[in-house]
Enzyme design. Structure first.
Site, PDB file in Angstrom:
ATOM      1  N   GLY A  29      -8.511   2.736   4.766  1.00 51.03           N
ATOM      2  CA  GLY A  29      -8.135   1.327   4.444  1.00 51.03           C
ATOM      3  C   GLY A  29      -8.730   0.108   5.057  1.00 51.03           C
ATOM      4  N   GLY A  38      -6.596  -1.714   8.687  1.00 51.98           N
ATOM      5  CA  GLY A  38      -7.812  -0.946   8.840  1.00 51.98           C
ATOM      6  C   GLY A  38      -8.976  -1.400   9.338  1.00 51.98           C
ATOM      7  NE  ARG A  88      10.895 -12.859   2.699  1.00 49.25           N
ATOM      8  CZ  ARG A  88       9.658 -12.424   3.004  1.00 49.25           C
ATOM      9  NH1 ARG A  88       9.306 -11.273   3.053  1.00 49.25           N
ATOM     10  NH2 ARG A  88       8.873 -13.435   3.360  1.00 49.25           N
TER      11      ARG A  88
HETATM   12  C1  LIG Z   1       2.115 -11.328  -2.493  1.00 49.04           C
HETATM   13  C2  LIG Z   1       2.151 -11.078  -0.966  1.00 49.04           C
HETATM   14  C3  LIG Z   1       2.285 -12.108   0.028  1.00 49.04           C
HETATM   15  C4  LIG Z   1       2.491 -11.607   1.306  1.00 49.04           C
HETATM   16  N1  LIG Z   1       2.625 -12.690   2.299  1.00 49.04           N
HETATM   17  C5  LIG Z   1       2.901 -12.278   3.660  1.00 49.04           C
HETATM   18  C6  LIG Z   1       2.777 -13.424   4.512  1.00 49.04           C
HETATM   19  O1  LIG Z   1       2.949 -14.504   4.248  1.00 49.04           O
HETATM   20  N2  LIG Z   1       3.210 -12.630   5.857  1.00 49.04           N
HETATM   21  C7  LIG Z   1       2.966 -11.696   6.215  1.00 49.04           C
HETATM   22  O2  LIG Z   1       3.166 -11.392   7.180  1.00 49.04           O
HETATM   23  N3  LIG Z   1       3.109 -10.416   5.237  1.00 49.04           N
HETATM   24  C8  LIG Z   1       2.977 -10.945   3.984  1.00 49.04           C
HETATM   25  N4  LIG Z   1       2.807  -9.925   3.039  1.00 49.04           N
HETATM   26  C9  LIG Z   1       2.815  -8.436   3.389  1.00 49.04           C
HETATM   27  C10 LIG Z   1       1.556  -8.090   3.990  1.00 49.04           C
HETATM   28  O3  LIG Z   1       0.307  -8.939   3.156  1.00 49.04           O
HETATM   29  C11 LIG Z   1       1.213  -6.804   3.857  1.00 49.04           C
HETATM   30  O4  LIG Z   1       2.251  -6.021   4.425  1.00 49.04           O
HETATM   31  C12 LIG Z   1      -0.041  -6.265   4.773  1.00 49.04           C
HETATM   32  O5  LIG Z   1      -1.088  -7.116   4.418  1.00 49.04           O
HETATM   33  C13 LIG Z   1      -0.443  -5.031   4.670  1.00 49.04           C
HETATM   34  O6  LIG Z   1      -1.684  -4.731   5.216  1.00 49.04           O
HETATM   35  P1  LIG Z   1      -2.413  -3.180   5.519  1.00 49.04           P
HETATM   36  O7  LIG Z   1      -3.457  -3.438   6.495  1.00 49.04           O
HETATM   37  O8  LIG Z   1      -1.466  -2.259   5.948  1.00 49.04           O
HETATM   38  O9  LIG Z   1      -2.827  -2.818   4.104  1.00 49.04           O
HETATM   39  P2  LIG Z   1      -3.418  -3.415   2.702  1.00 49.04           P
HETATM   40  O10 LIG Z   1      -4.084  -4.685   3.241  1.00 49.04           O
HETATM   41  O11 LIG Z   1      -2.507  -3.047   1.633  1.00 49.04           O
HETATM   42  O12 LIG Z   1      -4.705  -2.218   2.763  1.00 49.04           O
HETATM   43  C14 LIG Z   1      -4.679  -1.156   2.101  1.00 49.04           C
HETATM   44  C15 LIG Z   1      -6.100  -0.453   2.269  1.00 49.04           C
HETATM   45  O13 LIG Z   1      -6.048   0.753   2.055  1.00 49.04           O
HETATM   46  C16 LIG Z   1      -6.973   1.139   1.103  1.00 49.04           C
HETATM   47  N5  LIG Z   1      -6.344   2.515   0.300  1.00 49.04           N
HETATM   48  C17 LIG Z   1      -5.259   2.572   0.012  1.00 49.04           C
HETATM   49  N6  LIG Z   1      -5.008   3.748  -0.644  1.00 49.04           N
HETATM   50  C18 LIG Z   1      -6.256   4.383  -0.361  1.00 49.04           C
HETATM   51  C19 LIG Z   1      -6.817   5.704  -0.894  1.00 49.04           C
HETATM   52  N7  LIG Z   1      -6.099   6.535  -1.314  1.00 49.04           N
HETATM   53  N8  LIG Z   1      -8.113   5.892  -0.325  1.00 49.04           N
HETATM   54  C20 LIG Z   1      -8.848   5.215   0.262  1.00 49.04           C
HETATM   55  N9  LIG Z   1      -8.342   3.817   0.485  1.00 49.04           N
HETATM   56  C21 LIG Z   1      -7.260   3.668   0.270  1.00 49.04           C
HETATM   57  C22 LIG Z   1      -7.105  -0.040   0.352  1.00 49.04           C
HETATM   58  O14 LIG Z   1      -8.599  -0.114  -0.302  1.00 49.04           O
HETATM   59  C23 LIG Z   1      -6.907  -1.102   1.258  1.00 49.04           C
HETATM   60  O15 LIG Z   1      -8.440  -1.421   1.630  1.00 49.04           O
HETATM   61  C24 LIG Z   1       2.759 -10.264   1.681  1.00 49.04           C
HETATM   62  C25 LIG Z   1       2.293  -9.208   0.709  1.00 49.04           C
HETATM   63  C26 LIG Z   1       2.248  -9.648  -0.594  1.00 49.04           C
HETATM   64  C27 LIG Z   1       2.245  -8.668  -1.655  1.00 49.04           C
END
Ligand SMILES: Cc1cc2nc3c(=O)[nH]c(=O)nc-3n(C[C@H](O)[C@H](O)[C@H](O)COP(=O)(O)OP(=O)(O)OC[C@H]3O[C@@H](n4cnc5c(N)ncnc54)[C@H](O)[C@@H]3O)c2cc1C
Ligand code: HEM
Ligand code: SF4
Ligand code: FES
Lengths: 647, 249, 263
Positions: A49, A54, A339
């Protein structure tokens, strides 16, 4: 219900040090064993990720000198779904001198999570929040500034202080680019190896320790084994189990679910957040839903026609025949209720036939009053880009006609269970960001996910993982020929072969769509025992059909998007089942989880702290076998438990 | 409505490709362009044919993954719109629409409409960052940034890295992408120390990737989904020339 | 891309060495950045811009001189003689003229070298097909490009060929349509009394006008002076003005001669 799961041993040790909450992180950091810089090169870590969690972890561990391998399924790390976050990121900076503090952020988060999160973790999150902003500014994240050149903040998500830092409507994008650039800097320095278009399909556990992953090169189809001293999952949330959500279409649970099957506990899967202001579904073809920022509720008024099945256009309905139901039901908070409350209220109106627009699934969000009061220019200044986006998608001009909105799945609080060190129940497997369950309890506050992802990646994991390395790693070497590694690859290959040979007559997407509508109907905004039981039956039947009747074209040895989706949907089936079991067993309403059986006389959520103040961590026991429920009880020494009320 | 599509089909990097025609029925004006392709793919799958591969993820114009040249225009006929944000209401019943991948030798085609844009990542690796190791940052309020500069940086930083600029450029140049990054980081006080070395390193990598030079035509700005302006290229030019004149690297 | 890693690799290696010897990471290794960047497209464009602008300055002066045709044979031939005597006695006879000629020659060579190098790079960056690399025939002209911008290269060649022809005709007196003469004034009048000489001159000047309409704007942008949307507008106005000025200024003498007003 008894046959659905069994209850196992309680989880006792979360590794949080004893002592006053404000000293715990310091104590843990001091207690953690360190690795000398010279020895770090001999230690390797895999990070799945490249979202906020990540990418920040990979950059930081690379800088520290570990050998890092980073994976994502997109063509560039910069495209991880974090890029889409709009609103902002919280931090207890108290630049406004408005009474904010670490303790207040901690308190708001625990309360917002409806008392279903772990105090120690949340306190630490609040503690490091302010370093995140420092780090991001130093990287060049262009946060909004006021005319004096100072960072601007806004208040967000129903809290009383102004602690949300933002970069116009694209905060997630800007934060992710900061982390991505730090990651690429390490790639150039040779400390991080970036593998894009590689999907993790299984976890390799050897002698009880996590030692690697199996990935598929999504261009050539080659199955590769990658081994390391530890694995970090930062693979995001599983909202797409609902098929329609605000997440990117590729978001999936495969990484976390495969780890769950290898022994990692999955906690609180039924805690999924529904966002009230999204653009409604426009037809069968819909592939995803678009979020309209929550900030719109500051000026827009939400209403439905009083008359059910009122066919008139919104402009033809006089004020007296409109029901501003949130203002009526919640006079104190009005349109700004949290929400989950706003979402459920909208659903109830639509269920009663008062929904607006085609299909009756939508309520009006009306800016006419605000435009009359503040002028069009002021509204344009505040929401111009959102209005344009709405216009682009729906072809309706929100300056002229009210917007139509409907709730959509947005975020998943549940995820792999982790302890204070962010380590899962399998040694050497760490989980960060939305993929873990840790900090948001039963409901996440706005602007806290970005904070958590970066806190985990920049500041927490890099400290705790060294302790694991010091105690465990680097002692035994292994290679891809180890029987466990070979077994994992073989299993992945067998599964792919099965997909390709079923050759049925239904497309992967049609299964996903149907699964999503089941989960949305019965395990969405409102849940009850009858519906959940029903859902379990439907999901199982559909899953069976999937494995006998799905049609996956092409071969493995090519770029095959259908095959990719088939694997993800197959895992969603299993997760959906666990979600329903979790929702069924939690016979209380808390946060985003609303059980119709557990409500107050006036229809509000009723929590049951005596019975359910615990984290439900589920253990996998085999295909079609009932999972084991492991409880981690939640104790609150620093906040007082209260029932929420927004009346 | 009923639409005829002519789509570039190419099995893999090495294979030869060609345009193939398909008919899609029942297209609703409220469908997005990509949803229309989903419908086509369902149709192809049902017939046992290979669905058309195309890149996409967020489907809301922010991740930069979608990348279609529609009727010869990168991201299609609507200005300031990524392919995924384009709706079928901008087409009419009976239209024939030609769909092709980004074409640039620096973006090899992997399959059908999917190209490899890792060249962009390598340009960032070369210098598209501010070195600030985790933990070494001073308090965020320690440095004031004039609002004008912060806004300018932001206007550059919104580049989604899609590559449409390259696809549209008659010279196959990626200077709009590179210029946007140089402007983003170079507009901020934090970015000054590495400003010279950054612009040299990025431009060198840009050329090494095989992208062409910019002749200030501006086709890139016409297709850029987020409106990165041409002056950001000029800014990078200026930075490179000043770095060549002053040996501060 | 065979060339793709040429730069990434040494950088990576250098950072490994940095780490091994405890030197700072990141942009620590910048040796070679400048020497590589000298050959970058950006630098070549700058060379082109400077050489082009020098030629533009020359053209403005040249145009001013041409307009002396209205002051009669004496003045015009005198001016021609002056060009050879300017700078005396500090410089030998025709010294100043030679300095100008050398500067112009270098400019032309630099300009042409850069033009062809960049042309070649653009061709290979588009698989040899430029803006026509898509199968579809729709929107081949692009969305907003101007006629001037996409005729730069062939337009430049036309201008170049014309310059040679022009030098042979009016400077060297080598080809002499309408009759050779030791008097520059007479050469000009003889030449421009013939319709096809005037026509070829006009065509070349229009090509030059287009070349400069885009070229002058592009030169400023290549040198980093296009700093905002407003500035972009100003620079484009300047370019249009310069192009028109040169076009009109050079067209007046031949047209007037052809019309018989000056003989
Ligand atoms: C439209 C929207 C608006 C939002 N606005 C806000 C906000 O204003 N403020 C806030 O705090 N939060 C907000 N959120 C929530 C927040 O964006 C997410 O919870 C957060 O960005 C998640 O980050 P992450 O690094 O955990 O995962 P992600 O950014 O989802 O990254 C996942 C990563 O894992 C990789 N991956 C997944 N599965 C696999 C696999 N099987 N093999 C290899 N790679 C894989 C993907 O390629 C990606 O790189 C929002 C969410 C959405 C959907
Ligand atoms: C042999 C003759 C010439 C050739 C082949 C030629 C070719 C070119 C080419 C290919 C460009 C590229 C610019 C682009 O594509 O945007 C260019 C730019 C330019 N030319 Fe010429 N040209 C010639 C003569 C001239 C003359 C005689 C002048 C001036 C009087 C001139 C002035 C300019 C200027 C100012 C530019 C802009 C430089 C830049 O792009 O930064 N050129 N020329
Ligand atoms: S500059 Fe515009 S067109 Fe080019 S990559 Fe960035 S967003 Fe895409
Ligand atoms: S799919 Fe993300 S920008 Fe189009």
């Amino acid at each position: 219900m008894a046959e659905l799961f069994t209850v196992g041993e309680t989880i006792r040790d979360t590794k949080a040090p004893a002592g006053p909450i404000q000293d715990q992180w310091e104590a843990r950091r001091f207690g953690a064993k360190l690795i000398s810089p010279a020895n770090r090169r001999s230690l390797s870590v895999i990070i799945v990720g490249t979202g906020l969690a990540g990418a920040s972890a990979a950059a930081t561990l690379g800088e520290a000198g570990y050998r890092v391998k980073s994976f994502c399924y997109q063509d560039s790390p910069r495209r991880a779904h974090s890029i889409a976050a709009q609103g902002g990121i919280n931090a207890a900076k108290d630049y406004r001198n408005d009474g904010d503090s670490i303790r207040r952020l901690f308190y708001d988060t625990v309360k917002g999570g409806d008392y279903r999160s772990r105090e120690s973790n949340v306190y630490r999150l609040a503690e490091v929040s302010s370093s995140i902003i420092d780090q991001c500014v130093a990287q060049g994240v262009p946060f909004a500034r006021d005319y004096g050149g100072l960072l601007d903040t806004r208040s967000f998500g129903g809290v009383q202080v102004s602690r949300t830092f933002y970069a116009r409507g694209q905060t997630g994008q800007q934060l992710l680019l900061g982390a991505y650039q730090a990651l690429e800097r390490q790639a150039a320095a040779g400390t991080v190896e970036v593998h894009t278009r590689h999907e993790m399909l299984d976890l390799i556990v050897i002698d009880g320790k996590t030692r690697g992953i199996v990935v598929r090169d999504m261009v050539t189809g080659a199955l590769e084994t990658h081994l390391a001293d530890a694995v970090v999952l930062a693979s995001g949330g599983y909202s797409n189990v609902y098929h329609l959500s605000t997440n990117a279409v590729g978001c999936n649970t495969t990484a976390t679910w495969r780890a769950h099957r290898k022994g990692a506990l999955f906690a609180n899967p039924c805690f999924t957040q529904i966002h009230p202001t999204c653009i409604p579904v426009s037809g069968e073809h819909q592939s995803k839903l678009t979020l309209m920022s929550e900030s719109l509720r500051n000026d827009g008024r939400i209403w439905v026609p009083k008359e059910a099945a009122d066919g008139r256009r919104p402009g033809e309905i006089p004020d007296g025949e409109r029901d501003y139901y949130l203002e009526r039901q919640y006079p104190a908070f009005g349109n700004l209720v949290p929400r989950d409350v706003a979402s459920r209220a909208a659903k109830n109106q639509c269920d009663a036939g008062r929904g607006a627009g085609p299909g009756g699934r939508g309520v009006y969000l009306d800016f006419a009053d605000a435009i009359a009061r503040l002028g069009r220019a002021a509204i344009e200044e505040k929401y111009g880009n959102l209005f344009d986006m709405y216009h682009k998608i729906t072809d309706d001009d929100p300056y002229q006609v009210p917007m139509r909105i409907y709730p959509a799945v947005h975020y998943t609080m549940g995820g792999l269970w982790v302890d204070y060190d962010l380590e899962s129940s399998i040694p050497g497997l760490f989980v960060i960001g939305e993929a873990n369950f840790s900090d948001h309890g039963a409901n996440r506050l706005g602007a806290s996910a970005l904070m958590q992802g970066l806190a985990d990646g920049y500041f927490i994991l890099p400290n705790t993982i060294s302790d694991y390395f010091a105690k465990n790693a680097g002692t035994e070497t292994t290679d891809a020929s180890h029987p466990e590694a070979v077994k994992a690859v073989d299993a992945v290959r067998a599964r792919i072969t099965t997909f390709l040979t079923i050759n049925g007559d239904r497309s992967v997407d049609s299964f996903h769509q149907e699964l999503g509508s089941i989960v949305w109907e019965y395990c969405g905004m409102e849940r009850n025992a009858e519906g959940l039981q029903r859902a379990l039956g439907l999901i199982r039947a559909l899953r069976e059909e999937f494995w006998t009747n799905v049609k996956v074209t092409g071969t493995n040895e090519e770029l095959n998007q259908t095959l990719e989706r088939a694997g993800r949907v197959a895992d969603f089936f299993e997760l959906a089942e666990l979600m329903c079991i979790d929702a069924l067993h939690r016979l209380e309403s808390c946060g985003s989880h609303f059980r119709t059986e557990s409500q107050t006389d006036d229809g509000e959520a009723l929590r049951d702290d005596a019975a359910f103040a615990y984290v439900a961590a589920w253990e996998f026991t085999g295909d079609n076998a009932p999972p084991i429920l492991r409880k981690e009880s939640l104790e609150y020494h620093n906040v007082e438990l209260t029932q929420r009320s927004y009346k | 409505m009923k639409i005829t599509l002519r789509i570039w089909r190419q099995h893999d990097r090495e294979a030869a490709g060609r345009m193939v025609s398909y008919g899609v029925d029942g297209v609703s004006p409220d469908m997005s362009f990509l949803e229309m392709l989903d419908v086509l793919n369902e149709q192809l799958t049902a017939a046992g044919d290979d669905p058309v591969a195309f890149d996409n993820d967020c489907r809301e114009g922010i991740c930069g993954m979608c990348s279609l040249v529609i009727n010869g225009i990168a991201h299609g006929p609507e200005g300031l719109t990524a392919s995924c944000q384009l709706y079928m209401r901008h087409f009419s019943d009976g239209d024939t629409i030609d769909i092709e991948p980004w074409r640039s030798p620096s973006f090899p085609i992997l399959k059908d409409l999917i190209v490899d844009r890792s060249a962009f990542d390598r340009i960032i690796q070369a210098g598209g960052y501010i070195s600030s190791p985790t933990g070494a940052a001073p308090d965020a309020a320690a440095m004031l940034v004039p609002k004008k500069d912060a806004d300018r940086a932001f206007d550059a930083a919104i580049c989604i890295g899609c590559g449409a600029c390259v696809a549209a450029c008659p010279n196959g140049s990626a200077m709009l992408f590179t210029g946007a990054k140089a402007t983003h980081l170079g507009a901020l006080p934090q970015g000054q120390i590495e400003r010279n070395s950054r612009s040299l390193a990025m431009v060198n990598q840009h050329d090494a990737e095989g992208f062409g030079g910019c002749t200030e035509i501006g086709e890139c700005t016409a297709v850029c989904p987020v409106g990165i302006p041409l002056d950001m290229i000029s800014r990078l030019n200026g930075d490179v020339l000043s770095a060549l004149r002053h040996n501060t690297t | 891309m065979p060339g793709a890693c040429e730069i990434a690799r040494p950088r990576m290696l250098a950072s490994w060495l940095d780490r091994a010897y405890g030197r700072p990471m990141g942009t620590g290794n910048v040796v070679g950045l400048r020497s590589t960047a000298v050959r970058s497209s950006v630098a070549l464009h700058a060379a082109m811009a400077v050489s082009g602008l020098i030629m533009v300055l020359f053209l403005l002066a040249h145009m001013y001189g041409n307009l002396k045709i209205f002051e009669g044979r004496q003045a015009f031939d005198g001016y021609s003689g002056y060009l050879r005597e300017a700078g005396e006695p500090l410089l030998p006879r025709t010294g100043a003229l030679w300095i100008v000629r050398v500067v112009l020659l270098i400019s032309v060579l630099v300009h042409i070298y850069a033009a062809f190098t960049l042309w070649h790079r653009s061709r290979s960056a588009t698989a040899g097909k430029g803006g026509w690399r898509y199968e579809t025939t729709k929107n081949r002209r692009g969305v907003q490009r101007s006629y001037a911008s996409f005729t730069m290269r062939w337009g430049g060649v036309v201008v170049g060929l014309f310059v040679i022809y022009h030098l042979l005709h009016l400077s060297a007196d080598y080809i002499a349509p309408g009759g050779a003469s030791p008097s520059p004034y007479q050469r000009v009048v003889n030449g421009f009394s013939i319709w096809w000489v005037v026509l070829s001159y006009m065509i070349a000047l229009i090509a030059l006008g287009f070349h400069l309409r885009h070229g002058v704007w592009s030169a400023f942008a290549s040198l980093g002076t296009n700093s905002s949307v407003a500035r972009r507008r100003v620079l484009n106005l300047v370019a249009t003005f310069v192009a028109l000025l040169i076009l009109v200024g050079f067209l007046i003498p031949p047209l007037v001669i052809f019309a018989g007003w000056v003989r």
